[in-house]
Structure formats: structure tokens, C-alpha cells
Design a protein around this motif. Structure first.
Motif, mmCIF file in Angstrom:
data_model
loop_
_atom_site.group_PDB
_atom_site.id
_atom_site.type_symbol
_atom_site.label_atom_id
_atom_site.label_comp_id
_atom_site.label_asym_id
_atom_site.label_seq_id
_atom_site.Cartn_x
_atom_site.Cartn_y
_atom_site.Cartn_z
ATOM 1 N N THR A 2 0.945 -1.614 -0.558
ATOM 2 C CA THR A 2 -0.102 -0.217 0.088
ATOM 3 C C THR A 2 1.090 1.101 -0.351
ATOM 4 O OG1 THR A 2 -0.255 0.132 2.843
ATOM 5 C CG2 THR A 2 -2.171 -1.127 1.388
ATOM 6 N N SER A 3 0.358 2.267 -0.426
ATOM 7 C CA SER A 3 0.680 3.277 -0.467
ATOM 8 C C SER A 3 0.877 4.761 0.720
ATOM 9 C CB SER A 3 0.773 4.507 -1.626
ATOM 10 O OG SER A 3 -1.202 4.883 -0.611
ATOM 11 N N ILE A 4 1.018 3.640 1.828
ATOM 12 C CA ILE A 4 0.391 3.754 3.434
ATOM 13 C C ILE A 4 2.160 4.173 3.674
ATOM 14 C CG2 ILE A 4 -0.041 3.870 5.360
ATOM 15 C CD1 ILE A 4 -2.220 2.398 3.975
ATOM 16 N N ASP A 5 2.080 5.571 4.045
ATOM 17 C CA ASP A 5 3.036 6.607 4.839
ATOM 18 C C ASP A 5 3.616 5.747 6.635
ATOM 19 O OD1 ASP A 5 6.196 7.637 5.847
ATOM 20 O OD2 ASP A 5 5.417 9.172 6.118
ATOM 21 N N LYS A 6 3.549 4.825 6.653
ATOM 22 C CA LYS A 6 3.611 4.159 7.899
ATOM 23 C C LYS A 6 4.834 4.189 9.217
ATOM 24 C CE LYS A 6 0.550 0.517 8.675
ATOM 25 N NZ LYS A 6 -0.002 -1.159 9.124
ATOM 26 N N ASN A 7 5.090 4.586 10.094
ATOM 27 C CA ASN A 7 5.812 5.212 11.190
ATOM 28 C C ASN A 7 6.548 3.627 11.033
ATOM 29 O OD1 ASN A 7 4.688 7.450 11.237
ATOM 30 N ND2 ASN A 7 4.533 7.096 13.207
ATOM 31 N N ARG A 12 3.558 -6.673 15.937
ATOM 32 C CA ARG A 12 2.482 -6.596 17.488
ATOM 33 C C ARG A 12 2.688 -8.189 17.862
ATOM 34 N NH1 ARG A 12 -2.877 -4.649 17.693
ATOM 35 N NH2 ARG A 12 -2.905 -4.472 20.228
ATOM 36 N N ALA B 246 -0.493 4.748 13.553
ATOM 37 C CA ALA B 246 -0.285 5.201 11.781
ATOM 38 C C ALA B 246 -1.273 5.738 11.481
ATOM 39 C CB ALA B 246 0.718 4.021 10.496
ATOM 40 N N LEU B 249 -3.859 6.943 5.008
ATOM 41 C CA LEU B 249 -3.970 7.788 4.278
ATOM 42 C C LEU B 249 -5.056 7.232 3.202
ATOM 43 C CD1 LEU B 249 -0.265 8.898 4.567
ATOM 44 C CD2 LEU B 249 -2.438 10.119 5.342
ATOM 45 N N GLU B 443 -7.124 -2.680 1.025
ATOM 46 C CA GLU B 443 -6.873 -3.620 0.239
ATOM 47 C C GLU B 443 -7.801 -4.579 -0.511
ATOM 48 O OE1 GLU B 443 -3.516 -6.372 2.705
ATOM 49 O OE2 GLU B 443 -2.919 -3.849 3.349
#
Ligand SMILES: Nc1ncnc2c1ncn2[C@@H]1O[C@H](COP(=O)(O)OP(=O)(O)OP(=O)(O)O)[C@@H](O)[C@H]1O
Ligand SMILES: [Mg+2]
Lengths: 336, 508
Positions: A2-7, A12, B246, B249, B443
Motif C-alpha cells: 500500500t502507498s501508506i507511509d507508516k511509521n 505487534r 499510523a 491515508l 487492500e
């Protein structure tokens, strides 16, 4: 990806509670079947004290043939009750199907054909119950009280007050046919218990029956074919009743409209003694299997002890109430 | 804050269920006239603590003082007598009784053999519902009310009880901003009257709006009590979860394909009329509106729970007939229902059975259940959605509300539907898991699934949807492309024009 910029997040770790859940043997101990088994052992010991006959397995097996037809139907009734419904008409279905058998035989039909008629009638009577419950969505307790009266009435109309007999020798006396020391009806009961136990325990249909009984609305939402399954159960109940009716006909060598009168009480009693939850969703074939033997010992014991038939009924009624309360209490406890 | 004696002081409260300790040594003081938030992940122990105060559970250890005197809260009735009322996370009611009857059930002070004055009862019920500004007919049975309406009845019942301590366990989870605003007005008034309110919620903005102090739980431990203003959102989240979350987005809408689901002129009289829309493969379509606008009814109609009386449903361009959920599932549709307590979980059955309920073919390809396959599927789901439990054989009713919700989500994710309808899917789910869940939905859409998302949480709708439909009083009133969507445009289309709902503001 995904294009998500995760820290950057560390993987977990799911923190589980540290202490162990309740040990398995404790879970087992509070199952109602265990209570049934305990009662069975106690009843057996008391009965042996009462009369040395009870130490003889052959005697118990022989006496059981009076109740075994009800016990066989009770197995199917267990499944019906687990699904959240009830069927109070099986005893009447036994009578009507047996009377149909007798009438067909008297009218000249060969025994196998007459048996076919009887089985077919069981199927139709079960489907009739199922129609009211699944299509018209009426409560099964009301429907089957209605058909209990209806089927019994039809049996009387059909056969009158006289008994029909004169069946050929090979048909009569199923309870005297033995495999080793086990009478054939008992063998049928044991085989049916194993089959239905497996059906309920390991097949997907069994699973879905528990789900329907636990929450019908949730079952519908999960895509379970609730109505089809319930229809199937009522038909199975009718079919089993007609088989049981034939077994009674064979045992007595005759049929009459009042065959198996009051049998619904015995059946419900067996199911409840076996720890099946009256509101559905819980119970087991094992419980019903054990409860059948418990009932055989109690009933035979009372007869041996010369307890009057009325008093016997009272005791049965009390047992019914006590077992329902006990089962409820056990389930409430396990739920806290 | 003026120095005053606490109304409630709980000391060393611990609670175990069958050997599992779910609360450890919790100390907490509650002041008169404060709104106090309990925060924490799903399964942290918030509801358990609330239930201990309300007499539903007995603590394993610890003492509670009320107004300076030690008390035993032995039962919910005892709690009522002490002036403590709990609004349950799952509305529990008597579905066959009317709203008015449900409102007065369990109120202390009624004479057991006293005569019920029905007219008075209805009048009082109407007054209470009027306070909440919700148009519910108090004579109809509870059965059939939406979750939000049931929640409002629960709240009204708590108001009727005139308690010193009112505990609200996720009262807003199913409410839209409008109802939440009404509720907050009432909470503020209760606070002015000097009552104490415990407010449990997973929405931080609500906590900020209404709560004076917060207490944060993690894994059964109390981490901290502080004034709300002294903590930033990041502080709170760190204390709750122990790691930053997070931001979700939006993933962009590049991969939208053919029309997967198309409904035309769908009508169910009294519920919704003339509903038409399309959802394409790879698209997430939001469906917004106020409580009672008919969104859930549309979802239920498509899924076959309560089919529409007229109109056409097409899947991949072909008209289909859906009479019951089984048909819908066969066509690749899944519905995560808003009402998990009734339409979702099998309360007394094991978690694994609950998770695999919609995939009989996978756990029993030949009719015989394969325990190992079932267990593996369940365990996989538990890991994926971080469902907190002691064992997958545990009855699902023992899980916390949010964890039950996750198990139901897991059930439908396992079914791998082509068309996924989500009705308030994140109701009661904590912030940490929510972000993961949003990723999962993204997803699924990226994998070519069509998704219809019904949500009362506007930020959620805005973050996830490619397009937002809005319903009001059973009609579609807007189809807002992503670029133009905002809280204002949605609320504008959602507020009814006919005046059946009174404009909020009349209540205070
Ligand atoms: N009756 C019960 N039997 C066994 N375990 C229970 C029972 N009730 C709660 N638990 C366990 O206690 C823990 C805390 O549950 P609780 O309902 O208090 O969580 P919560 O903080 O309210 O979570 P959520 O945000 O999901 O509502 C959970 O791990 C849950 O599984
Ligand atoms: Mg909770």
C-alpha cells in the motif's frame, strides 16, 4: 503493497492473559451429561440393592424393550430441541402410521407394502408439521400440540376402537430376536445413537443445528439454510416415529389407535434428563443415550418395587421438572 | 477544580474470570459533577470495571466507597438503590415489550402489585424521549428499533432513574454526530446538576469534547488518571497501546473496474424508496445519513434479510433474485450487520465456530468438519485482527465488545466476498485496530472487491470512501464525489427537509 507511509512499527505482539484458562477437567465436570451419567450409576446401584435382577444385564436389556421405541424417537427429538424447536406429536405419529400399516395389511397389502405406506405417512406427517413451522412460521409447540391431537384422532377414525392383528409370524416379536444377549430393538437404538451422535458431532449440519438453536437470527445472517434444515428435522422426526410405530406393532403383534399413548411425555423426559437445554443450542446425543438407560432403570425399578402406576407418573413428572431446572442451573453457572 | 470529597473511591479492584485476571489492582476516584472517560484498547477492562461499579460483576479483590462509606454492590438492583446506573455496551432490552415499558422496567420504587397506569407511563416515556429529541414512537415494541434507537432508549432509561453515578459504556458507538450532540447537551446538564458520569468511548474527539478527566487502562492495569487537557491525543494513544498509530491515508482510486453491484429503484414501503446506485469493482462507496435514514434497511434488502418489494438488483450486469441471505452469499455478497449481539454472534458457542460460520465449504468440504482446518482458519483470523482471547474454544460471549466485533469482521473476511457491505463495521473497535482494519478494507478494494460502507462516523466515511451516497428519510439525497466530500456536504444532505426530525437545539 500500500502507498501508506507508516511509521516504523515493531511487529505487534499480542499480549495474552498470563493465567491459564479454566482447566479442561473442570469444564467437563459441569457438563449436564456427566450429571446424567452419575445419576445412572447411582440408580443402577440402588436398583441392584432393591432387586438382584438388576445385576443381570440381560434383565435390563429385556425390560428396556418397553421404552426403547420412545428412546429411539427421543434421539431425533434431541436434535429438534437443540435446533430451538420441539415436536410433541411423535407418539401420535407412531399410532397413526402403525394404524395405517395395520389397515393396509387388512386390506390385503403384503407386509413390505404396508410398511412402505407407514413410512410414507411418517414422512408426510413430519412434512406437515414442518410446513406450519417453517413456511407459516408458527411456534412448533402449538403446531405439534395441534397435530398430536389431529394424528391421534385420525388414527381412531381409521382403526376404530378395535385392535388390528394377525400379522405373519416373521413380522411379530422383534423384541425376542436377539443378537447375542441384545434384543434387536436395543441394537437399533445403539446404532441410531452412534449415527446421530456422529451427525450432530462432526458434520457441518450438526454444527449448523447448534448455531440455529443458539441464535436463529444470527444463523440466517450467516447464510445458514435455517428453514430447510428445520424442515428436514421435522421430516426425520416423522420418519423415525413411523419406524418406532412399526417396532411397537411387531412387539405387540397388534395395533390400536391408542398405541404409544402418552409417549411424548416419556420422550421429552428422556431428552431433558439427558441435559438438553429446553431453549435450544445445547445438548447431546450422548446425554439422551445415557438418559434412556436411566429411565429404563428407574421405571423398571418402580415396577419391581410395586409402586402404583399413578405414583410412577407423578415421579416421572417430578423428574422432568427437576431435570429441566438442573440443566438450566448448570448452563447458567457455566455462563456465570 | 474545587477540593471536594470523591463520590466513588475504588481501591485495589481486581477481577478474574476462571483464573484469567482481567483487572489488576485498580484505584480510581470519581468526583461529583465530573465527566470521567475510561479509555483503553479492546479488552483492556473498561466494561468489566464499569460492570463492577454497577453490581453486574463482583470484584475478586478490592473495596468501593460511595460518598465516604464502604459499600457492597451485590447486584444491579443494589447498584440502582445506591444511585448507580449503567448504560450497557450492548443494549439489553425486552424486545417484545414497548419502548415505554422498557423505559420503566427495573426502576426501583415501583410497588410490586401496584397498578400500571398506561397513559401516565406513555406520557412519561414521551417526555423522556423528548429530552433526547428523538422521534421514536414509545408504543411500538423494542424489536425492530435500530441499534442507535435502542441506544437512545437505554440512555433515556438511565435519565429516568435519577442516579448519582451514570456509567455510559460506548453510548455513541452507533450514533451520528447529530445524536451525539444531543447526548452531550444532556451530559453537560447532568454534570451541572452535580452528577458523576463515566463515559467510555473509542472516539478521542468525543472524549475531548465532554470529559474533564480520563483514566487509561491497558491490559487490565490502570496506567494513568489525568485531566483531559493535560494529555495530547498522541499521549493518550501511547499510554493506551504503547506505540504510535499510523494515520490512515486514502489509497487513491486508480483501479476502479466494471460495475459489480447495481440497484435500480429499490423500494420497501415505509423504509426506503427509489434507491438507485452502482458500485464498481475496486470501489469503496460510503453511505451516510442520520440514524433512521434507512441505510441499514437498504443493506438488509440487498442481502436478502428483508428484501425490497420492488426494484432490481444486478450483479455483474445480470439481474438476480435475492430472497434470503443464503442467496446473497451464493452471489458473493457479504454483510457485516450493525447489530452484532442479535444478528452476529452465537453467544454461547466457541470463538472458532463463530469465525468459520459463513464458510461451511471450507471447513467441511465433504460435509465432515475438519477440526484442524477450522482451528487454523480461526487462529489466523485471531492473529490478523489481533483478537484478544484466552482460547479459540472460549464462548464468544466472554470476549469484550470490540473483540466480538472483530470476530464477526473476521467471519466475513474469511468468506472472501466480491461485494462487501459493512454496516458500522468499526463499532466499538479501538483506535489501533481501526487503522489496521482500514488498511485491510483498502487492500480488499485494491484486489477488485466492491465495498459499500455504512458509517455514522464521518471521518471514517471521508477517509475510506471513493464516493459518498447520502440518505435522508428513506431517499437518496446526494452522491458526492471524493473531491467534494466534507463533513458539511454530507450533513447538509443528511438533514431532513420535511421537519419530521426537529432541529437540534430545542432540547437544551
Ligand atoms: N464473562 C467473562 N468471562 C471471561 N472473560 C471475560 C468475561 N467478561 C470479560 N472477559 C474478559 O475480560 C477482558 C476485559 O473485557 P472488557 O469487556 O472489560 O473490555 P473492554 O475494555 O470493555 O473492551 P471493549 O473496548 O472491546 O469493549 C477481556 O479480555 C475479556 O475477554
Ligand atoms: Mg467494553
Amino acid at each position: 503493497m500500500t502507498s501508506i507511509d507508516k511509521n516504523p512499527v515493531a511487529p505487534r505482539v499480542i499480549v495474552r492473559e498470563a493465567a491459564a484458562p479454566r482447566p479442561r477437567w473442570q469444564v467437563w465436570l459441569i457438563r449436564p451429561e456427566v450429571v446424567t451419567l452419575l445419576l445412572l450409576v447411582i440408580a443402577a446401584i440402588v436398583a441392584t440393592r432393591l432387586s438382584p435382577f438388576f445385576a443381570d444385564l440381560g434383565f435390563i436389556l429385556e425390560s428396556s424393550t418397553y421404552y426403547i421405541e420412545f428412546a429411539i424417537v427421543a434421539l431425533v427429538l434431541t436434535i429438534v430441541i437443540i435446533s430451538g424447536e420441539i415436536d410433541l406429536s411423535p407418539a401420535a405419529q407412531m399410532a397413526l402410521s402403525a394404524c395405517l400399516f395395520g389397515t393396509a395389511f387388512k386390506a390385503g397389502a403384503p407386509i413390505p407394502v404396508a410398511m412402505g405406506v407407514s413410512l410414507l405417512s411418517g414422512l408426510v406427517m413430519g412434512a406437515f408439521n414442518g410446513f406450519f413451522v417453517t413456511v407459516l412460521r408458527l411456534p412448533s409447540i402449538i403446531v405439534t400440540i395441534g397435530t398430536l391431537i389431529l394424528y391421534r384422532g385420525l388414527a381412531q377414525v381409521l382403526a376404530g376402537d378395535k385392535s388390528i392383528s394377525g400379522f405373519p409370524g416373521w413380522f411379530v416379536g422383534i423384541d425376542y430376536r436377539m443378537v447375542g444377549i441384545v434384543p434387536v430393538p436395543v441394537l437399533v437404538f445403539i446404532a441410531a445413537s452412534i449415527l446421530l451422535g456422529l451427525f450432530l458431532g462432526i458434520t457441518i449440519y450438526g454444527r449448523q443445528i447448534y448455531q440455529i438453536g443458539t441464535s436463529e437470527i444470527a444463523a440466517i445472517h450467516a447464510g445458514i439454510r435455517v428453514r430447510r434444515i428445520k424442515m428436514g428435522l421435522f421430516i426425520a422426526s416423522g420418519l423415525t416415529s413411523s419406524i418406532a410405530g412399526l417396532m411397537v406393532a411387531s412387539r405387540l403383534g397388534s395395533v390400536r389407535y391408542d398405541l404409544a399413548t402418552g409417549g411424548e411425555l416419556t420422550m421429552v423426559l428422556i431428552v431433558m434428563l439427558g441435559g438438553t437445554y429446553i431453549f435450544g443450542g445445547r445438548g447431546s446425543i450422548l446425554g439422551t443415550f445415557l438418559a434412556a438407560w436411566l429411565l429404563v432403570i428407574i421405571a423398571t425399578g418402580m415396577t419391581v418395587a410395586n409402586i402404583a402406576i399413578n405414583a410412577q407418573l407423578t415421579i416421572m413428572g417430578l423428574l422432568l421438572i427437576v431435570s429441566i431446572i438442573a440443566t438450566n442451573a448448570i448452563y447458567a453457572r457455566s455462563q456465570r | 477544580m474545587t477540593v471536594s470529597a470523591p463520590l466513588v473511591s475504588a481501591r485495589g479492584i481486581s477481577k478474574s474470570f476462571g483464573g484469567v485476571e482481567v483487572l489488576r489492582n485498580v484505584d480510581l476516584d470519581l468526583m461529583p459533577g465530573e465527566v470521567h472517560a475510561l479509555l483503553g484498547e479492546n479488552g483492556a477492562g473498561k466494561s468489566t470495571f464499569a460492570k463492577i461499579l454497577a453490581g453486574v460483576h463482583r470484584p475478586t479483590r478490592g473495596t468501593i466507597e460511595l460518598g465516604g462509606k464502604p459499600v457492597e454492590i451485590a447486584s444491579p438492583i443494589a447498584a440502582q438503590r445506591l444511585g448507580i446506573t449503567l448504560i450497557h455496551q450492548e443494549p439489553i432490552s425486552f424486545p417484545d415489550l414497548s419502548v415505554a415499558e422498557n423505559l420503566v422496567i427495573g426502576q426501583v420504587g415501583a410497588k410490586p402489585l401496584g397498578r400500571v397506569r398506561w397513559a401516565e407511563l406513555a406520557k412519561e416515556a414521551r417526555r423522556l424521549m423528548g429530552l433526547l429529541n428523538v422521534p421514536i414512537d414509545v408504543t411500538v415494541p423494542m424489536r425492530g428499533l435500530s441499534i442507535a434507537d435502542q441506544q437512545m432508549v437505554e440512555i433515556a432509561r438511565a435519565l429516568a432513574s435519577d442516579s448519582r453515578l451514570i456509567i455510559m459504556d460506548e453510548p455513541t458507538a452507533a450514533l451520528t454526530p447529530k445524536e451525539v450532540e444531543t447526548l452531550f447537551k444532556i451530559v453537560r446538564r447532568l454534570r451541572e446538576e452535580g452528577r458523576t458520569i463515566i463515559f467510555i468511548s473509542h472516539r478521542l474527539e468525543e472524549v475531548r469534547a465532554i470529559c474533564d478527566r480520563v483514566t487509561i487502562f491497558r491490559d487490565g492495569d490502570k496506567i494513568e488518571t489525568a485531566t483531559t487537557a493535560s494529555l495530547t491525543d498522541a499521549d493518550i494513544i501511547r499510554r493506551m497501546i504503547g506505540r504510535p498509530v499510523a494515520d490512515y491515508l486514502h489509497r487513491g482510486t486508480s483501479h476502479v473496474g466494471e460495475v459489480a453491484l447495481s440497484v435500480r429503484a429499490l423500494t420497501l414501503p415505509g423504509r426506503f424508496e427509489n434507491i438507485s446506485f452502482d458500485i464498481r469493482k475496486g470501489e469503496i462507496v460510503g453511505l451516510g445519513g442520520l440514524v433512521g435514514a434507512g441505510r441499514t434497511d437498504v443493506a438488509r434488502a440487498i442481502f436478502g434479510v428483508a428484501p425490497a418489494t420492488s426494484g432490481v438488483i444486478e450483479i455483474d450486469g445480470k439481474p438476480v433474485t435475492i430472497n434470503e441471505p443464503t442467496d446473497a452469499i451464493g452471489l458473493g455478497i457479504a454483510l457485516v450487520s450493525e447489530d452484532r449481539a442479535i444478528a452476529g454472534i452465537f453467544r454461547t458457542l466457541p470463538v472458532e465456530t463463530n469465525i468459520t460460520a459463513a464458510v461451511p465449504k471450507r471447513i467441511a468440504p465433504k460435509g465432515i468438519i475438519r477440526r484442524t482446518v477450522e482451528k487454523a482458519l480461526a487462529k489466523e483470523s485471531v492473529e490478523k485482527l489481533s483478537i484478544r482471547l484466552a482460547s479459540v474454544r472460549q464462548p464468544i460471549g466472554e470476549l469484550s465488545g470490540g473483540n466480538q466485533q472483530k470476530a464477526i469482521l473476521a467471519r466475513w473476511l474469511l468468506a472472501e466476498p466480491d461485494i462487501l457491505i459493512l454496516d458500522e463495521p468499526t463499532r466499538g473497535i479501538d483506535i489501533g485496530v481501526k487503522a489496521e482494519f482500514y488498511d485491510m478494507i483498502g487492500e480488499l478494494a485494491a484486489g477488485g472487491r466492491a465495498i459499500l460502507l455504512i458509517s455514522s462516523e464521518l471521518p471514517e466515511l471521508l477517509a475510506l470512501s471513493d464516493r459518498i451516497l447520502v440518505m435522508s428519510e428513506g431517499k437518496l439525497t446526494a452522491d458526492i464525489p471524493r473531491a467534494e466530500a466534507s463533513q458539511e456536504t454530507i450533513m447538509h444532505a443528511a438533514v431532513p427537509r420535511s421537519g419530521r426530525h426537529t432541529v437540534s437545539g430545542a432540547a437544551a
